[in-house]
Design a protein around this motif. Structure first.
Motif, PDB file in Angstrom:
ATOM      1  N   ALA A  60       0.831  -1.205   0.000  1.00 23.86           N
ATOM      2  CA  ALA A  60       0.000   0.000   0.000  1.00 23.86           C
ATOM      3  C   ALA A  60       0.863   1.251   0.000  1.00 23.86           C
ATOM      4  O   ALA A  60       0.557   2.236  -0.680  1.00 23.86           O
ATOM      5  CB  ALA A  60      -0.930  -0.010   1.214  1.00 23.86           C
ATOM      6  N   ARG A  61       1.970   1.241   0.743  1.00 25.49           N
ATOM      7  CA  ARG A  61       2.857   2.393   0.793  1.00 25.49           C
ATOM      8  C   ARG A  61       3.482   2.649  -0.576  1.00 25.49           C
ATOM      9  O   ARG A  61       3.579   3.784  -1.031  1.00 25.49           O
ATOM     10  CB  ARG A  61       3.957   2.191   1.831  1.00 25.49           C
ATOM     11  N   GLN A  62       3.907   1.574  -1.252  1.00 24.33           N
ATOM     12  CA  GLN A  62       4.546   1.727  -2.557  1.00 24.33           C
ATOM     13  C   GLN A  62       3.534   2.017  -3.665  1.00 24.33           C
ATOM     14  O   GLN A  62       3.922   2.344  -4.780  1.00 24.33           O
ATOM     15  CB  GLN A  62       5.354   0.468  -2.882  1.00 24.33           C
ATOM     16  N   SER A  63       2.243   1.903  -3.331  1.00 26.80           N
ATOM     17  CA  SER A  63       1.182   2.232  -4.290  1.00 26.80           C
ATOM     18  C   SER A  63       0.628   3.629  -4.086  1.00 26.80           C
ATOM     19  O   SER A  63      -0.066   4.155  -4.967  1.00 26.80           O
ATOM     20  CB  SER A  63       0.023   1.229  -4.167  1.00 26.80           C
ATOM     21  N   TYR A  64       0.887   4.234  -2.941  1.00 31.48           N
ATOM     22  CA  TYR A  64       0.320   5.545  -2.604  1.00 31.48           C
ATOM     23  C   TYR A  64       0.569   6.540  -3.744  1.00 31.48           C
ATOM     24  O   TYR A  64       1.645   6.584  -4.320  1.00 31.48           O
ATOM     25  CB  TYR A  64       0.970   6.067  -1.313  1.00 31.48           C
ATOM     26  N   PRO A  65      -0.446   7.353  -4.119  1.00 30.66           N
ATOM     27  CA  PRO A  65      -1.775   7.513  -3.513  1.00 30.66           C
ATOM     28  C   PRO A  65      -2.867   6.642  -4.144  1.00 30.66           C
ATOM     29  O   PRO A  65      -4.052   6.861  -3.906  1.00 30.66           O
ATOM     30  CB  PRO A  65      -2.057   8.989  -3.764  1.00 30.66           C
ATOM     31  N   LEU A  66      -2.483   5.675  -4.984  1.00 31.35           N
ATOM     32  CA  LEU A  66      -3.480   4.807  -5.614  1.00 31.35           C
ATOM     33  C   LEU A  66      -4.143   3.925  -4.566  1.00 31.35           C
ATOM     34  O   LEU A  66      -3.518   3.522  -3.583  1.00 31.35           O
ATOM     35  CB  LEU A  66      -2.822   3.923  -6.677  1.00 31.35           C
ATOM     36  N   ILE A  67      -5.409   3.613  -4.779  1.00 25.08           N
ATOM     37  CA  ILE A  67      -6.088   2.670  -3.904  1.00 25.08           C
ATOM     38  C   ILE A  67      -6.617   1.503  -4.731  1.00 25.08           C
ATOM     39  O   ILE A  67      -7.007   1.669  -5.885  1.00 25.08           O
ATOM     40  CB  ILE A  67      -7.237   3.325  -3.105  1.00 25.08           C
ATOM     41  N   ARG A  68      -6.604   0.335  -4.135  1.00 27.60           N
ATOM     42  CA  ARG A  68      -7.038  -0.889  -4.807  1.00 27.60           C
ATOM     43  C   ARG A  68      -8.413  -1.290  -4.283  1.00 27.60           C
ATOM     44  O   ARG A  68      -8.599  -1.497  -3.088  1.00 27.60           O
ATOM     45  CB  ARG A  68      -6.031  -2.011  -4.545  1.00 27.60           C
ATOM     46  N   ILE A  69      -9.370  -1.371  -5.189  1.00 30.04           N
ATOM     47  CA  ILE A  69     -10.706  -1.835  -4.820  1.00 30.04           C
ATOM     48  C   ILE A  69     -10.893  -3.232  -5.386  1.00 30.04           C
ATOM     49  O   ILE A  69     -10.749  -3.457  -6.595  1.00 30.04           O
ATOM     50  CB  ILE A  69     -11.790  -0.887  -5.352  1.00 30.04           C
ATOM     51  N   ALA A  70     -11.180  -4.170  -4.519  1.00 29.82           N
ATOM     52  CA  ALA A  70     -11.321  -5.562  -4.941  1.00 29.82           C
ATOM     53  C   ALA A  70     -12.329  -6.264  -4.045  1.00 29.82           C
ATOM     54  O   ALA A  70     -12.582  -5.828  -2.909  1.00 29.82           O
ATOM     55  CB  ALA A  70      -9.970  -6.266  -4.869  1.00 29.82           C
ATOM     56  N   PRO A  71     -12.921  -7.370  -4.523  1.00 27.07           N
ATOM     57  CA  PRO A  71     -13.896  -8.112  -3.706  1.00 27.07           C
ATOM     58  C   PRO A  71     -13.300  -8.621  -2.397  1.00 27.07           C
ATOM     59  O   PRO A  71     -14.019  -8.822  -1.420  1.00 27.07           O
ATOM     60  CB  PRO A  71     -14.286  -9.277  -4.623  1.00 27.07           C
ATOM     61  N   THR A  72     -11.985  -8.828  -2.377  1.00 28.32           N
ATOM     62  CA  THR A  72     -11.337  -9.357  -1.171  1.00 28.32           C
ATOM     63  C   THR A  72     -10.962  -8.267  -0.173  1.00 28.32           C
ATOM     64  O   THR A  72     -10.478  -8.561   0.925  1.00 28.32           O
ATOM     65  CB  THR A  72     -10.061 -10.125  -1.565  1.00 28.32           C
ATOM     66  N   THR A  73     -11.176  -7.001  -0.545  1.00 30.06           N
ATOM     67  CA  THR A  73     -10.817  -5.884   0.323  1.00 30.06           C
ATOM     68  C   THR A  73     -12.007  -5.442   1.161  1.00 30.06           C
ATOM     69  O   THR A  73     -13.121  -5.346   0.652  1.00 30.06           O
ATOM     70  CB  THR A  73     -10.337  -4.688  -0.521  1.00 30.06           C
ATOM     71  N   LYS A  74     -11.778  -5.185   2.453  1.00 24.72           N
ATOM     72  CA  LYS A  74     -12.833  -4.617   3.289  1.00 24.72           C
ATOM     73  C   LYS A  74     -12.941  -3.126   3.012  1.00 24.72           C
ATOM     74  O   LYS A  74     -11.955  -2.449   2.751  1.00 24.72           O
ATOM     75  CB  LYS A  74     -12.518  -4.813   4.772  1.00 24.72           C
TER      76      LYS A  74
END
Length: 358
Positions: A162-176
């Motif tokens: 998540a830190r190396q992806s910032y500021p992108l966010i990942r939306i997925a069925p497995t994510t709360k």
């Protein structure tokens, strides 16, 4: 005043003292730096000054679209943000992270596909900072018969963390995806980019490391937040303003990505807790000390501040248009993948910041 207290301000090159000792290393590394600096007199850079007016940080960026042929191997034409000059006298503080946040803020505003910078290998601290936020070496550039590392970071693809992806966010069925409520007095200090139009930024926000940082630490006693895992998405909900009905004054303002959850009692000493929380918390050292002692707020959440919604969504719309349960307890509750997408769309979040994965 230390550099963690210094405000990042935008200034013309002509208003910055080239004679400041801060620039000595740049003059030594780059022959002709002084001439280049003088030619940029009407351009602007972000700077941080200490109380005596001495430079502690300097950031100059520019957009590029051409092929980069002075790099080995060359890089194809692409809309990029080049970090032209970047130096920080960190002194063990969070100033470097504050400049990194500014770099990404600019990259998002310019809607670039990539950010890159050239750094001499001897600057290990800067290379380490860049690597923590997803920059990778993609080539070399010769300067004065010495090789600089070319460090690049995609603004369209997720990194391994998540830190190396910032500021992108990942939306997925497995994510709360959860809503988390925060009182106005804490919200305004923790999320300065998400101030409401009715708030006075000069009064509500002080320039602390928590205010200007990518990472946030928040304490609460809300049941259920202990189930959050790294990568989960938190929709920040600012509770109602004074006597104004919540339907119109309580709003969704921001999207954050969970980095870690900890119980307060997992910190063996007060000092270990303060070292963890103080740089990224809106609470003072005295408040945090009290919280550690009385254990009332026993849940500690660390998350990154990824998206400040350009349009705040009032509670009435969250219920009527997004489908949130009016009868639910709005301290914290789970929301669906479709609901978080709907909120981000209504809030005008940049589509480029949202990576939808199966």
């Amino acid at each position: 005043m230390t550099d963690t207290d210094g405000v990042l301000s935008l200034r013309k090159f002509s208003d910055v003292k080239l004679s400041d000792p801060f620039f000595d290393s740049l003059k030594a590394d780059y022959p002709g730096f002084e001439n280049w600096f003088e030619k940029k007199k009407d351009d602007k850079a972000f700077v941080s000054l200490d109380e005596a007016g001495n430079l502690q940080g300097f950031l100059y960026t520019k957009q590029e679209t051409e092929e980069l042929t002075d790099i080995t191997p060359s890089l194809p034409a692409l809309h990029r943000l080049k970090i032209g000059t970047f130096k920080v006298n960190a002194h063990g503080t969070k100033l470097g992270e504050r400049f990194i946040k500014k770099i990404f803020d600019i990259a998002v505003a310019c809607n670039v596909s990539e950010v890159y910078v050239t750094v001499f290998p001897k600057h290990e601290g800067l290379l380490s900072l860049l690597s923590r936020y997803g920059f990778e070496k993609v080539g070399e550039k010769m300067v004065n018969r010495m090789a600089e590392d070319v460090m690049s970071r995609s603004m369209t693809a997720l990194g391994p963390t998540a830190r190396q992806s910032y500021p992108l966010i990942r939306i997925a069925p497995t994510t709360k995806h959860v809503l988390l409520s925060i009182y106005p007095e804490y919200h305004s200090r923790l999320f300065p980019d998400s101030l409401l139009k009715t708030e006075d930024a000069s009064v509500m926000v002080t320039d602390t490391s928590a205010t200007n940082s990518i990472h946030k630490v928040y304490l609460c006693k809300i049941p259920g937040v202990e189930d959050l895992k790294p990568g989960d998405i938190v929709l920040i909900y600012r509770t109602k303003e004074g006597t104004i009905p919540a339907e119109y004054s309580a709003v969704a303002t921001s999207a954050c990505v969970v980095e870690e959850f900890r119980w307060l009692n997992s910190f063996p000493t007060l000092q270990s807790f303060l070292e963890y929380a103080l740089p990224y918390s809106v609470f003072t050292k005295e408040e945090l000390t009290k919280f550690y002692t009385d254990k009332q707020y026993n849940r500690v959440i660390r998350f990154s501040y990824n998206i400040a919604l350009p349009k705040r969504i009032i509670r009435k719309r969250l219920i009527e248009e997004v489908g949130f349960d009016r009868e639910a307890r709005w301290t914290s509750f789970p929301i669906t993948e479709q609901q978080i997408k709907h909120v981000l769309k209504l809030g005008g979040a940049s589509a480029g910041l949202i990576v939808d994965t199966p």
